[in-house]
Design a protein around this motif. Structure first.
Motif, PDB file in Angstrom:
ATOM      1  N   ARG A 186       0.837  -1.214   0.000  1.00 37.51           N
ATOM      2  CA  ARG A 186       0.000   0.000   0.000  1.00 37.51           C
ATOM      3  C   ARG A 186       0.869   1.259   0.000  1.00 37.51           C
ATOM      4  O   ARG A 186       0.559   2.232  -0.684  1.00 37.51           O
ATOM      5  CB  ARG A 186      -0.913   0.008   1.227  1.00 37.51           C
ATOM      6  N   PHE A 187       1.937   1.225   0.778  1.00 37.78           N
ATOM      7  CA  PHE A 187       2.807   2.399   0.865  1.00 37.78           C
ATOM      8  C   PHE A 187       3.407   2.748  -0.496  1.00 37.78           C
ATOM      9  O   PHE A 187       3.586   3.924  -0.827  1.00 37.78           O
ATOM     10  CB  PHE A 187       3.919   2.141   1.881  1.00 37.78           C
ATOM     11  N   GLY A 188       3.696   1.729  -1.306  1.00 39.52           N
ATOM     12  CA  GLY A 188       4.289   1.975  -2.608  1.00 39.52           C
ATOM     13  C   GLY A 188       3.309   2.432  -3.664  1.00 39.52           C
ATOM     14  O   GLY A 188       3.704   3.092  -4.630  1.00 39.52           O
ATOM     15  N   SER A 189       2.040   2.104  -3.479  1.00 42.03           N
ATOM     16  CA  SER A 189       1.064   2.405  -4.534  1.00 42.03           C
ATOM     17  C   SER A 189       0.085   3.525  -4.183  1.00 42.03           C
ATOM     18  O   SER A 189      -0.666   3.982  -5.039  1.00 42.03           O
ATOM     19  CB  SER A 189       0.262   1.131  -4.865  1.00 42.03           C
ATOM     20  N   GLU A 190       0.075   3.961  -2.925  1.00 45.86           N
ATOM     21  CA  GLU A 190      -0.867   4.994  -2.500  1.00 45.86           C
ATOM     22  C   GLU A 190      -0.132   6.177  -1.875  1.00 45.86           C
ATOM     23  O   GLU A 190       0.963   6.032  -1.351  1.00 45.86           O
ATOM     24  CB  GLU A 190      -1.863   4.422  -1.475  1.00 45.86           C
ATOM     25  N   GLU A 191      -0.779   7.310  -1.906  1.00 47.36           N
ATOM     26  CA  GLU A 191      -0.225   8.500  -1.255  1.00 47.36           C
ATOM     27  C   GLU A 191      -0.769   8.583   0.167  1.00 47.36           C
ATOM     28  O   GLU A 191      -1.536   9.470   0.516  1.00 47.36           O
ATOM     29  CB  GLU A 191      -0.571   9.760  -2.065  1.00 47.36           C
ATOM     30  N   SER A 193       0.432   7.978   4.412  1.00 49.90           N
ATOM     31  CA  SER A 193       1.604   7.887   5.279  1.00 49.90           C
ATOM     32  C   SER A 193       1.800   6.462   5.789  1.00 49.90           C
ATOM     33  O   SER A 193       0.852   5.676   5.911  1.00 49.90           O
ATOM     34  CB  SER A 193       1.473   8.841   6.468  1.00 49.90           C
ATOM     35  N   PHE A 194       3.048   6.142   6.106  1.00 50.75           N
ATOM     36  CA  PHE A 194       3.403   4.831   6.638  1.00 50.75           C
ATOM     37  C   PHE A 194       2.625   4.541   7.915  1.00 50.75           C
ATOM     38  O   PHE A 194       2.065   3.449   8.090  1.00 50.75           O
ATOM     39  CB  PHE A 194       4.911   4.797   6.904  1.00 50.75           C
ATOM     40  N   SER A 195       2.554   5.527   8.813  1.00 46.06           N
ATOM     41  CA  SER A 195       1.890   5.313  10.103  1.00 46.06           C
ATOM     42  C   SER A 195       0.396   5.062   9.929  1.00 46.06           C
ATOM     43  O   SER A 195      -0.189   4.236  10.647  1.00 46.06           O
ATOM     44  CB  SER A 195       2.109   6.520  11.024  1.00 46.06           C
ATOM     45  N   THR A 196      -0.223   5.731   8.971  1.00 43.05           N
ATOM     46  CA  THR A 196      -1.659   5.530   8.726  1.00 43.05           C
ATOM     47  C   THR A 196      -1.933   4.101   8.268  1.00 43.05           C
ATOM     48  O   THR A 196      -2.875   3.446   8.730  1.00 43.05           O
ATOM     49  CB  THR A 196      -2.166   6.515   7.659  1.00 43.05           C
ATOM     50  N   ILE A 197      -1.080   3.601   7.375  1.00 44.82           N
ATOM     51  CA  ILE A 197      -1.262   2.238   6.862  1.00 44.82           C
ATOM     52  C   ILE A 197      -1.073   1.215   7.982  1.00 44.82           C
ATOM     53  O   ILE A 197      -1.811   0.236   8.078  1.00 44.82           O
ATOM     54  CB  ILE A 197      -0.292   1.957   5.694  1.00 44.82           C
ATOM     55  N   VAL A 198      -0.073   1.444   8.841  1.00 43.85           N
ATOM     56  CA  VAL A 198       0.164   0.525   9.958  1.00 43.85           C
ATOM     57  C   VAL A 198      -1.044   0.489  10.889  1.00 43.85           C
ATOM     58  O   VAL A 198      -1.492  -0.588  11.310  1.00 43.85           O
ATOM     59  CB  VAL A 198       1.429   0.926  10.740  1.00 43.85           C
ATOM     60  N   GLN A 199      -1.590   1.658  11.198  1.00 41.44           N
ATOM     61  CA  GLN A 199      -2.752   1.708  12.083  1.00 41.44           C
ATOM     62  C   GLN A 199      -3.951   1.017  11.458  1.00 41.44           C
ATOM     63  O   GLN A 199      -4.705   0.302  12.141  1.00 41.44           O
ATOM     64  CB  GLN A 199      -3.096   3.171  12.407  1.00 41.44           C
ATOM     65  N   GLU A 200      -4.130   1.162  10.149  1.00 44.65           N
ATOM     66  CA  GLU A 200      -5.239   0.502   9.467  1.00 44.65           C
ATOM     67  C   GLU A 200      -5.015  -1.011   9.419  1.00 44.65           C
ATOM     68  O   GLU A 200      -5.976  -1.791   9.510  1.00 44.65           O
ATOM     69  CB  GLU A 200      -5.416   1.075   8.056  1.00 44.65           C
ATOM     70  N   LYS A 313       0.381  -7.568  -4.416  1.00 48.57           N
ATOM     71  CA  LYS A 313      -0.753  -6.734  -4.028  1.00 48.57           C
ATOM     72  C   LYS A 313      -1.330  -7.242  -2.709  1.00 48.57           C
ATOM     73  O   LYS A 313      -1.202  -8.413  -2.368  1.00 48.57           O
ATOM     74  CB  LYS A 313      -1.861  -6.781  -5.098  1.00 48.57           C
ATOM     75  N   GLY A 314      -2.009  -6.357  -2.000  1.00 49.24           N
ATOM     76  CA  GLY A 314      -2.685  -6.765  -0.768  1.00 49.24           C
ATOM     77  C   GLY A 314      -1.731  -7.371   0.241  1.00 49.24           C
ATOM     78  O   GLY A 314      -0.613  -6.895   0.436  1.00 49.24           O
ATOM     79  N   ALA A 315      -2.170  -8.460   0.884  1.00 43.10           N
ATOM     80  CA  ALA A 315      -1.352  -9.131   1.896  1.00 43.10           C
ATOM     81  C   ALA A 315      -0.731 -10.408   1.356  1.00 43.10           C
ATOM     82  O   ALA A 315      -0.373 -11.311   2.127  1.00 43.10           O
ATOM     83  CB  ALA A 315      -2.200  -9.427   3.126  1.00 43.10           C
TER      84      ALA A 315
END
Length: 368
Positions: A186-191, A193-200, A313-315
């Protein structure tokens, strides 16, 4: 052909163990009719209590366990099996218990096969790892653990089939953590933040509550160790060079670290890392085994988006197997993590149980 009864002693009735029981009960008739195998649970345990099968008690395991389970020791389990003259016993370890793993050798010595989701036996010190194999050979017992590495696909079987067929494996590398795969994909394909993705990822159950092993790289290193030992390498976890994601944080961010680190403090560091990538590159956190160099490593790399690793992609997870015969053209094995994890692991355990059962049935046929 007569139906062969297989006695399963299940340790662990959490999500995975419960899913396994339900899967077996749902398919019991199929196994009896199509495979001539009758899978039964004479003993079911959690960490402190065990339910021992009793005559006249109907097969409703949850209520039976709640009402009739009692404290136990491993000796109690072994004594019960011998007293009841249980044959064709498979111990199923659906726990993460290091204490139970220490009992594997007496379990084997008392004539039981083992199927395990628990990976502690295979990442323990090499001396213990070898001692288990020595006893397996001496007592002619099986120990299967496909779900130690990858629950969704028979990854270890693929590696073992290549290795034991004489194919010279030179390197294995891949993305082995579905949670870190999700975060960096997700970090590579979306704008975002790293912390937002981790929390999600945490919110969506894609990160364990105790996520330190993931971010430190230890979780991936354990899988590297497991694969390396399958390839005959006499190594310990300390032989794996781990480059944790945390190393890319500034000293200030690391000093502020709570658990496993201050996510917002590292956003800038990861944003810089992302900006440093070439147009067709993405960040991936991989494990790598190089056989000729005897090198085991876990690290963050830049990967082209055209490679199997770069296209994730994904997990999803993936690993590439390089062999002497194929040169730079790897065998690519993809892992799909779209299903429910506990049920997927349970299905992998069931597959291993059926393999051991078929081996037992073959032995029975030879003796007849």
């Amino acid at each position: 052909m007569s139906t062969l009864r297989i006695n399963l002693i299940l340790f662990g009735i959490g999500n995975v163990g419960s899913a396994l029981i339900n899967q077996i009960f749902e398919s019991q008739q199929f196994f009896q009719e199509k495979k001539n195998i009758d899978l039964r649970f004479p003993i079911i345990t959690n960490s402190s209590l065990a339910f021992f099968e009793k005559e006249g008690v109907k097969n409703a395991w949850e209520s039976n366990f709640d009402q009739l389970a009692i404290p136990f020791t491993i000796d109690d389990i072994i004594d019960y099996a011998k007293r009841k003259q249980l044959e064709n016993v498979i111990v199923v370890d659906a726990t993460a218990s290091a204490d139970l793993v220490r009992q594997y050798i007496p379990i084997i010595q008392n004539g039981f096969d083992i199927v395990a989701a628990n990976k502690n036996a295979n990442i323990a010190h090499i001396d213990f790892y070898r001692e288990i194999r020595r006893n397996l050979k001496k007592f002619d017992k099986s120990f299967l653990y496909e779900t130690n590495f990858e629950a969704a696909i028979p990854a270890l079987q693929i590696v073992n089939d290549l290795y034991y067929s004489g194919e010279k494996i030179t390197k294995i590398k891949g993305v082995f953590s579905e949670s870190l795969s999700y975060i960096l994909n997700r970090f590579g394909s979306e704008e975002v933040s790293f912390s937002t993705i981790v929390q999600e990822a945490k919110k969506n159950g894609l990160l364990p509550k105790e996520s330190k092993e993931e971010f430190s790289g230890v979780s991936v290193a354990k899988k590297v160790l497991l694969l390396a030992r399958e390839l005959g390498c006499n190594v310990n976890l300390s032989d794996v060079k781990i480059n944790p994601l945390l190393q890319f944080c500034s000293e200030r961010a690391a000093a502020k670290s709570k658990f496993p680190f201050d996510l917002e403090a590292v956003d800038g560091v990861f944003r810089e890392k992302k900006n440093d990538q070439k147009q067709y590159e993405v960040l991936r956190y991989i494990g790598e085994i190089s056989i000729p160099d005897n090198k085991l490593e876990v690290k963050l790399i830049s990967e082209t988006i055209y490679s199997a690793i770069g296209q994730l992609k994904g997990a999803s997870t993936v690993f590439e197997i390089y062999t002497e015969a194929r040169g730079d053209l790897p065998i690519v094995v993809n892992g799909d993590h779209s299903g429910k994890k506990a049920e997927t692991i349970a299905r992998g355990l069931l597959s291993d149980i059926l393999k051991v059962s078929e081996k037992i049935k073959t032995k029975e046929t030879i003796w007849l």
